[in-house]
Each structure stands twice: as structure tokens, then as C-alpha cells.
Design an enzyme around this catalytic site. Structure first.
Site, short mmCIF file in Angstrom:
data_model
loop_
_atom_site.label_atom_id
_atom_site.label_comp_id
_atom_site.label_asym_id
_atom_site.label_seq_id
_atom_site.Cartn_x
_atom_site.Cartn_y
_atom_site.Cartn_z
N LYS A 173 40.45 31.86 35.80
CA LYS A 173 40.92 32.71 34.70
C LYS A 173 42.39 33.04 34.91
O LYS A 173 42.74 33.86 35.75
CB LYS A 173 40.12 34.02 34.62
CG LYS A 173 40.38 34.71 33.27
CD LYS A 173 40.22 36.20 33.29
CE LYS A 173 41.44 36.94 33.71
NZ LYS A 173 42.62 36.79 32.82
N GLU A 248 44.27 39.07 47.33
CA GLU A 248 45.71 38.96 47.62
C GLU A 248 46.39 39.94 46.68
O GLU A 248 46.47 39.70 45.48
CB GLU A 248 46.21 37.53 47.33
CG GLU A 248 45.57 36.46 48.18
CD GLU A 248 46.07 36.45 49.61
OE1 GLU A 248 46.96 37.25 49.95
OE2 GLU A 248 45.56 35.63 50.38
N CYS A 282 55.01 39.19 44.99
CA CYS A 282 54.29 40.10 45.89
C CYS A 282 54.97 40.17 47.25
O CYS A 282 54.81 41.15 47.98
CB CYS A 282 52.85 39.63 46.04
SG CYS A 282 52.75 37.90 46.52
P1 NAD Z 1 46.76 42.40 37.55
O1 NAD Z 1 46.00 42.97 38.70
O2 NAD Z 1 47.03 43.26 36.39
O3 NAD Z 1 46.01 41.12 36.98
C1 NAD Z 1 45.67 40.03 37.80
C2 NAD Z 1 44.55 39.24 37.13
O4 NAD Z 1 43.38 40.07 37.09
C3 NAD Z 1 44.84 38.84 35.69
O5 NAD Z 1 44.32 37.55 35.45
C4 NAD Z 1 44.07 39.88 34.90
O6 NAD Z 1 43.68 39.43 33.62
C5 NAD Z 1 42.85 40.09 35.78
N1 NAD Z 1 42.16 41.37 35.59
C6 NAD Z 1 42.64 42.53 35.07
N2 NAD Z 1 41.67 43.47 35.05
C7 NAD Z 1 40.56 42.91 35.59
C8 NAD Z 1 39.25 43.38 35.87
N3 NAD Z 1 38.88 44.62 35.57
N4 NAD Z 1 38.38 42.54 36.44
C9 NAD Z 1 38.73 41.28 36.77
N5 NAD Z 1 39.96 40.77 36.51
C10 NAD Z 1 40.87 41.57 35.94
O7 NAD Z 1 48.09 41.81 38.19
P2 NAD Z 1 49.34 41.15 37.43
O8 NAD Z 1 50.07 42.23 36.72
O9 NAD Z 1 48.89 39.94 36.66
O10 NAD Z 1 50.18 40.61 38.68
C11 NAD Z 1 51.02 41.41 39.42
C12 NAD Z 1 50.36 41.89 40.69
O11 NAD Z 1 49.86 40.77 41.43
C13 NAD Z 1 51.33 42.58 41.62
O12 NAD Z 1 50.75 43.74 42.15
C14 NAD Z 1 51.55 41.57 42.73
O13 NAD Z 1 51.96 42.10 43.96
C15 NAD Z 1 50.25 40.90 42.80
N6 NAD Z 1 50.38 39.58 43.45
C16 NAD Z 1 49.92 39.42 44.71
C17 NAD Z 1 50.06 38.20 45.35
C18 NAD Z 1 49.54 37.98 46.75
O14 NAD Z 1 49.33 36.83 47.11
N7 NAD Z 1 49.34 39.01 47.55
C19 NAD Z 1 50.70 37.15 44.70
C20 NAD Z 1 51.18 37.37 43.41
C21 NAD Z 1 51.01 38.60 42.78
#
Ligand code: NAD
Length: 470
Positions: A173, A248, A282
């Protein structure tokens, strides 16, 4: 393959689609729509899981060498379509094209790596009383892969590669803002000869499709990358079915510069460490910790280096920083900057979700130093000595990444061992390599991606005892 058959075709007329489920995908540099997709709901998620479940028995039986061959074919198709994929990613995320090409190159490398790993992730034989025990690495089953918008294709490949190598089938997804490259990857997986149903891409809301995957009885594991907040929700949702999870999550990494470092080299590298991908990373070293005795000199060098960052049209070859991903995200980023920063860069005129490179002098207690900004804003913070540097560096709920700049090798190792973070670099600012484990300590999550470690997260160890008694 996907629930959105016309997904990557040019913009469909709005009237053809049900507005309740239509997703309009924007170019963040122009604010123009670039695609309209039908979003899946719960039924779409269920259908994808059912396809993945149906494909599982045959995929598990594919001989390791054949599975490896299919992954290699996918890797070479990614290379062949590298320019196309890089342009999709650049346009959808607002990434500079040069960086997008590098990311797509890594995607191919990831699939080559896991093609090579298929038959090297083996079990053991263990001598025990009365016989011998053998361990086997079994696939988990159907795995749900939920990825964010900042490195959509890259992060998807970090999960798909080891998942397929271990014999799982997947439902991917992508994030709502950036689904286009994942859909194209799904098509390439089919073209590579990976059987129908093994790789499924479902576009839909996190709160609907993501949540459904997390709660689904037939999904054995969730590989999640995203915010710490949603990661906690995923963990809670997974509890009911004792689902495996890899998380992550966010970061607030420190770039620690000691007085004995090569200051010019550290300052030249620092902007890339925080402004790459417009800070939507991140691993961004968004806290720049500088030893007080060289603080003023280093800040001057850092301002100069930051002034040189080329911001503009992501499709231009020499652009180093593009816009932020959305208007809403720009508002969040802007809320972190109060008063007059030490440096604020220029942004292009006209449409686009631009935000300038910004350096803020701060203490580690300020909001800009405590929360993940996820934009081109760095907090510059002084420290006194080695112990103080370690204390400040660890004074955060996160623990993903970080850098240490010093010419003293013993100090570099001492500080690296004392830092609560999963991925560190010395006299460099890079975090990610195909061959090495990547993941967080503390609220940056758990589980490891990349390298051979990732295979442990996509397999179960089974122990079988064989009696040798007559
Ligand atoms: P997000 O947590 O808002 O969304 C991530 C994914 O989760 C999206 O596909 C979203 O649709 C889905 N999602 C949202 N609500 C959900 C739920 N209730 N249940 C299941 N899935 C759900 O994050 P974002 O805004 O897309 O990305 C930014 C964040 O990602 C930042 O905090 C960043 O640090 C983190 N990130 C971490 C890494 C890592 O490897 N540690 C890498 C890249 C980004």
C-alpha cells in the site's frame, strides 16, 4: 495486479470517476494534477489479500534458483525502465531528477541483492540427544507492506525484495500522495514473470486500506515505514491477530561536529545531510551539534554551504532541492520556525510547495530540536565536550541515525558505541547501503531492513528433530 487498472494512464476525465473514491495525484512543483486514480476501500484490500493468499502455495514451491532468477529479471527491468521510473518519482514527489535516478538505481541493486540471497539464508543442523535437530526458514505467508511518501519506490523495494526472497506474497500500500511509482513497479513485476497475485499494489487511504491490512486475519506481518504516531497505531492494531510487525519510524538524528574535525569537510557535507529530499528524510541530521570552541567558525561555514544549495525545478539536471510534498506539510514545517533564523534561503516564485533551507540556532529543549520537522530546517546546537555531545545526542525519543565528525578514531568509536541509534556514520553523512542493516532504536522503531538482516523479518525459524535411535 493493482486495483487501479487505469492508474498510470494519463489524467482521466473527472466525470468518469466516482468522486468519493477518486484520488487526484498532484505535482508538488506545479500544484497541477498528474493522475487520477480510483482508490480501493476495504473490499479492494480484502480482494488483494485473497489474491496474495491464493498465489502463496505455488510461490512457496518455486525452486530457489528460479525465484532468484525472477528477482534478477525484475532488477534488470527496473534498470531498463530507470529513466521512466525516475521521472515518475521526481514528478510525483518533487524530487530532483538526479537524486531520483540514484534512488531507482538502488531499487535495482536491492532486487539483485535479494536475488543473490534467496539460497543463502539457510538453516542449521544442531546435535542434540537421541538425534539431530535441523532448522528451516519458512515464509510467513501474506505480508502487508505500508510505505510513506518520501522515498516511495526505494522503501517499497527494501520490503518487497526480502519478502519475495523468503517465499512470501505481498500486498503493497503506497502513500496516498505518491502512489505512481509503486503501480509501475507492480506492472514490471508481472512483466518479469513473477506470477499473478504474488505482488499486489493497492491504492487507498491509510485509515481504510492500511488499517484493513493491519487487522486482516490472513495477513501474517506488516512491514511499516512511516510516522511514529501511525506506527503505534499499527502495533496496537496488529496485537489482535499477533501479527509480526517491523516498524521504521521517525527520527531526530544528530550530526555531531567535534573541534578536531575537518570542519570544511563537515560543513560541506552538512547541507546534504539535512536538506536532501527537502529534509523529508527519516535520517535527516536535523540537529547539528557543534563543539562550542569552534561553534562560530562552523556556523559561518555551514551558512556558506547552505547558501549554495540549488533549489528549483525538480526536472532540471542541476537542481539539488525541490518543493515539499504538499501544502499541508509546508504549513507544518513552517510552524517550527519562530523569530529570525540564522539563515533562510531563497525559494522560486510561482506555484509549488516551496520552503527555503533554514538554519535555526537552538537549544536541545526547543521544539525544533525535539520534534521531527521533516522539512529543510536544521537546529544548530552547541556542546561543551564529548560527554555533553553524547548526552545531547541521546536526549531524544528517537534513535534512527546520526554522524560523528572527528579526526580522533578512538573518540569516533567511543561516541558511536554510546549513541542510541541504529545507523551511524563517521566523517560521512550516509545511512543507507543495500548490504548493511537499517533500522531504529527507541521510538524510531524495531526490526531491520536491508542486508541479510532483513530476511529474518520475513521468515520464521522452524526446528525439526530427527531421531537417530534404532
Ligand atoms: P504516515 O505515518 O502518515 O503514513 C505512512 C503510511 O501509513 C502511508 O501509506 C499511510 O497511508 C499509512 N497509514 C496512515 N494511517 C494508517 C493506519 N491507521 N493504519 C495503517 N496505515 C496507515 O507517514 P508519512 O507522512 O507518509 O511519512 C513520513 C514519516 O515516515 C516520517 O515520520 C518519517 O520519519 C517516516 N519515515 C521513516 C523511515 C524509516 O525508515 N525509519 C523512512 C521514511 C520515512
Amino acid at each position: 495486479m493493482s486495483d487501479t487498472g487505469s492508474a498510470v494512464s494519463p489524467l482521466a476525465p473527472r466525470s468518469c470517476l466516482n468522486p468519493a473514491v477518486t484520488l487526484t495525484v498532484l505535482d508538488p512543483a506545479t500544484e497541477e494534477p498528474i493522475a487520477e486514480l480510483e482508490q480501493a476501500g476495504v473490499e479492494g484490500a480484502d480482494a488483494a489479500v485473497a489474491r496474495a493468499k491464493a498465489a502463496l502455495p505455488a510461490w512457496r514451491r518455486v525452486a530457489p534458483a528460479d525465484r532468484a532468477r525472477l528477482l534478477r529479471r525484475l532488477a534488470s527491468l527496473v534498470e531498463e525502465h530507470g529513466e521512466e521510473l525516475a521521472r515518475i518519482e521526481s514528478r510525483n514527489v518533487g524530487k530532483p531528477i538526479a537524486g531520483a535516478r540514484g534512488e531507482v538505481g538502488m531499487v535495482a541493486e536491492v532486487f539483485y541483492f535479494y536475488a543473490g540471497a534467496v539460497d543463502k539464508h539457510s538453516g542449521e543442523t544442531i546435535p542434540v540427544a537421541g538425534g539431530i535437530a535441523a532448522t528451516f526458514r519458512e515464509p510467513l505467508g501474506v505480508v502487508g507492506l505500508i510505505v510513506p511518501w518520501n522515498f516511495p519506490l526505494n522503501i517499497a523495494s527494501w520490503k518487497i525484495g526480502p519478502a519475495l526472497a523468503c517465499g512470501n506474497t505481498v500486498v503493497l500500500k503506497p502513500a496516498e500522495l505518491t502512489p505512481l511509482s509503486a503501480l509501475r513497479l507492480g506492472e514490471l513485476a508481472l512483466e518479469a514473470g513473477i506470477p499473478e497475485g504474488v505482488v499486489n499494489v493497492v491504492v487507498g487511504k491509510g485509515s481504510v486500506v492500511g488499517r484493513r491490512l493491519v487487522e486482516h486475519q490472513d495477513v501474517a506481518k506488516i512491514g511499516f515505514t512511516g510516522s511514529t504516531e501511525v506506527g503505534a497505531e499499527v502495533m496496537r492494531g496488529a496485537a489482535a491477530t499477533i501479527k509480526r510487525v517491523t516498524l521504521e519510524l521517525g527520527g531526530k538524528s544528530a550530526n555531531v561536529v567535534f573541534a578536531d574535525a575537518d570542519l570544511e569537510a563537515a560543513a560541506a557535507a552538512a547541507p546534504y545531510a539535512v536538506f536532501d529530499n527537502a529534509g523529508q528524510d527519516c535520517c535527516a541530521r536535523s540537529r547539528v551539534l557543534v563543539q562550542r570552541s569552534v561553534y562560530d567558525r562552523f556556523l559561518e561555514l555551514l551558512v556558506e554551504a547552505t547558501r549554495g544549495v540549488k533549489i528549483g525545478d525538480p526536472s532540471s539536471e542541476d537542481t539539488e532541492m525541490g518543493p515539499l510534498v504538499s501544502a499541508a506539510h509546508r504549513e507544518t514545517v513552517a510552524s517550527f520556525v519562530e523569530g529570525e533564523p540564522a539563515f533562510r534561503g531563497e525559494v522560486p516564485a510561482g506555484p509549488g510547495y516551496w520552503y527555503p533551507c533554514t538554519l535555526v540556532e537552538a537549544t536541545n529543549d526547543d521544539r525544533v530540536a525535539r520534534e521531527e520537522v521533516f522539512g529543510p530546517v536544521a537546529a544548530v546546537i552547541p556542546f561543551e565536550d564529548e560527554a555533553d555531545a553524547i548526552r545531547i545526542s541521546n536526549d531524544t525519543p528517537y534513535g534512527l541515525s546520526g554522524s560523528i565528525w572527528t579526526r580522533d578514531g578512538a573518540r569516533a568509536l567511543r561516541v558511536a558505541r554510546a549513541t542510541d541509534a541504529g545507523v551511524l556514520s563517521v566523517n560521512a553523512n550516509t545511512s543507507v547501503r543495500v548490504q548493511t542493516p537499517f533500522g531504529g532504536f527507541k521510538q524510531s522503531g524495531f526490526g531491520r531492513e536491508l542486508g541479510m538482516h532483513a530476511l529474518d523479518g520475513y521468515s520464521e525459524v522452524k526446528s525439526v528433530f530427527i531421531s537417530t535411535e534404532g
